[in-house]
Enzyme design. Structure first.
Site, PDB file in Angstrom:
ATOM      1  N   ASP A   1       0.863  -1.181   0.000  1.00 21.92           N
ATOM      2  CA  ASP A   1       0.000   0.000   0.000  1.00 21.92           C
ATOM      3  C   ASP A   1       0.901   1.232   0.000  1.00 21.92           C
ATOM      4  O   ASP A   1       1.503   1.566   1.021  1.00 21.92           O
ATOM      5  CB  ASP A   1      -0.899   0.027   1.237  1.00 21.92           C
ATOM      6  CG  ASP A   1      -1.992  -1.026   1.207  1.00 21.92           C
ATOM      7  OD1 ASP A   1      -1.929  -1.931   0.357  1.00 21.92           O
ATOM      8  OD2 ASP A   1      -2.914  -0.940   2.046  1.00 21.92           O
TER       9      ASP A   1
ATOM     10  N   LYS B   1      -6.864   3.264  -2.777  1.00 29.17           N
ATOM     11  CA  LYS B   1      -7.241   3.195  -1.354  1.00 29.17           C
ATOM     12  C   LYS B   1      -7.535   4.598  -0.859  1.00 29.17           C
ATOM     13  O   LYS B   1      -6.848   5.550  -1.236  1.00 29.17           O
ATOM     14  CB  LYS B   1      -6.091   2.549  -0.576  1.00 29.17           C
ATOM     15  CG  LYS B   1      -6.266   2.499   0.938  1.00 29.17           C
ATOM     16  CD  LYS B   1      -5.056   1.809   1.576  1.00 29.17           C
ATOM     17  CE  LYS B   1      -5.063   1.908   3.087  1.00 29.17           C
ATOM     18  NZ  LYS B   1      -3.881   1.264   3.700  1.00 29.17           N
TER      19      LYS B   1
ATOM     20  N   LYS C   1      -9.961  -0.051  -1.876  1.00 29.43           N
ATOM     21  CA  LYS C   1      -9.822  -0.349  -0.453  1.00 29.43           C
ATOM     22  C   LYS C   1     -10.281   0.856   0.348  1.00 29.43           C
ATOM     23  O   LYS C   1      -9.764   1.959   0.176  1.00 29.43           O
ATOM     24  CB  LYS C   1      -8.371  -0.698  -0.105  1.00 29.43           C
ATOM     25  CG  LYS C   1      -8.151  -0.998   1.387  1.00 29.43           C
ATOM     26  CD  LYS C   1      -6.714  -1.422   1.656  1.00 29.43           C
ATOM     27  CE  LYS C   1      -6.443  -1.584   3.146  1.00 29.43           C
ATOM     28  NZ  LYS C   1      -5.045  -1.986   3.421  1.00 29.43           N
TER      29      LYS C   1
END
Length: 248
Positions: free
Chosen positions: A117, A179, A208
C-alpha cells in the site's frame, strides 16, 4: 495522454455520474473476507503484531496490514495460513523520493510482503504534475512485479477532480487498487469517496476503504458502495457485531 485521460474522466463524471449502491447488501462472510486487519501505530510492539496475526487467523480475515519493520514477523506468525501480509510504502505522507519508495517496496517483498500500500505524492498531484505522479506509482509497480500494489490517494486532502485524477493515473500506472486513506490524515473513508473511486477505476481495479471504519454497519456500507477491501484496526469488533446481528 495522461491529461487527456483525466479530462475525459472528469467530463464523463459530470455528465453521467450517479451516486447509488453498487449492491443491495453484504453479509458477514463478505465483510470477513474483505478485512485487512491493521496495526500501523508508531508504538506497536512485536507482541501487538503477534496478537494482530492471531486475530486474523482466528477470524479468517483476508490479511494483516503492518509497518515494514514487522513484515518478517507477520510472515512467520502467519506461516501455513492463507492470510496475506500487507505493508505500507512512503507512509504516511507520500513525500519520499520515488526511488526510495521503489526500494522500500523491494525490501518489503524480500521480507515476505504479499501486497504493498503506497502513498501517492499528494503535493505533486495537487500541483497537477501528472507525469511525476504517474512515474512515482509506476516505479513501485515495476519494482515488485507480480505483487499487488494499492495507491493511497488520501481523499481528505483532495477535491473531486483531484480524486478522479488520482484514480485515473493509478490505473494508467498499472496499480491494482486505489485506497482512500492512510488513517493519519484529517479524515477517513466515506461511502461517497469509495463509490466515486470505484466508478472511475471500474471492475479492472479494486478499491480499499480505510480510515474510521469501526462497526459492522460501517463495513457493510463501504462494500455496498464499491469497496473490495476494508482496512481497519477494528476487525474483531466488526465481525463480532455481524455475529450478534446474524448469529455465529
Amino acid at each position: 495522454m495522461i491529461e487527456y485521460r483525466i479530462e475525459e474522466a472528469i467530463a464523463r463524471y459530470r455528465e453521467y455520474y450517479e451516486f447509488k449502491p453498487a449492491r443491495e447488501s453484504a453479509g458477514i462472510e463478505d465483510v470477513r473476507s474483505a478485512i485487512e486487519h491493521t496495526n500501523l501505530k508508531p508504538f506497536a510492539t512485536p507482541d501487538d503484531i503477534k496478537k494482530l496475526c492471531l486475530e486474523a487467523r482466528e477470524n479468517r480475515f483476508y490479511g494483516v496490514c503492518v509497518n515494514p519493520c514487522y513484515v518478517k514477523l507477520a510472515r512467520e506468525e502467519l506461516e501455513g495460513t492463507d492470510v496475506k501480509v500487507v505493508t505500507v510504502v512512503g507512509f504516511p505522507l507520500g513525500a519520499n523520493e520515488t526511488r526510495t519508495k521503489a526500494h522500500e517496496a523491494i525490501f518489503a517483498v524480500e521480507s515476505g510482503a504479499d501486497e504493498i500500500d503506497m502513498v501517492i505524492n499528494v503535493g505533486m498531484l495537487k500541483a497537477k504534475e501528472w507525469e511525476y505522479v504517474y512515474e512515482d506509482i509506476r516505479s513501485v509497480v515495476e519494482s515488485v512485479k507480480g505483487k499487488v500494489v494499492k495507491v493511497i490517494i488520501e481523499t481528505c486532502y483532495l477535491d473531486t477532480e483531484e480524486k478522479i485524477a488520482a484514480c485515473v493515473i493509478s490505473k494508467l500506472a498499472g496499480a491494482h487498487f486505489v485506497k482512500t486513506s492512510t488513517g493519519f490524515g484529517t479524515g477517513g473513508a466515506t461511502a461517497e469517496d469509495v463509490h466515486l473511486m470505484k466508478w472511475i477505476v471500474g471492475d479492472e481495479m479494486g478499491v480499499k476503504a480505510s480510515g474510521g471504519i469501526r462497526t459492522f454497519e460501517d463495513a457493510v456500507k463501504m462494500i455496498m458502495y464499491g469497496a473490495d477491501r476494508i482496512g481497519t484496526s477494528s476487525g474483531v469488533k466488526i465481525v463480532q457485531g455481524g455475529e450478534e446481528r446474524y448469529g455465529g
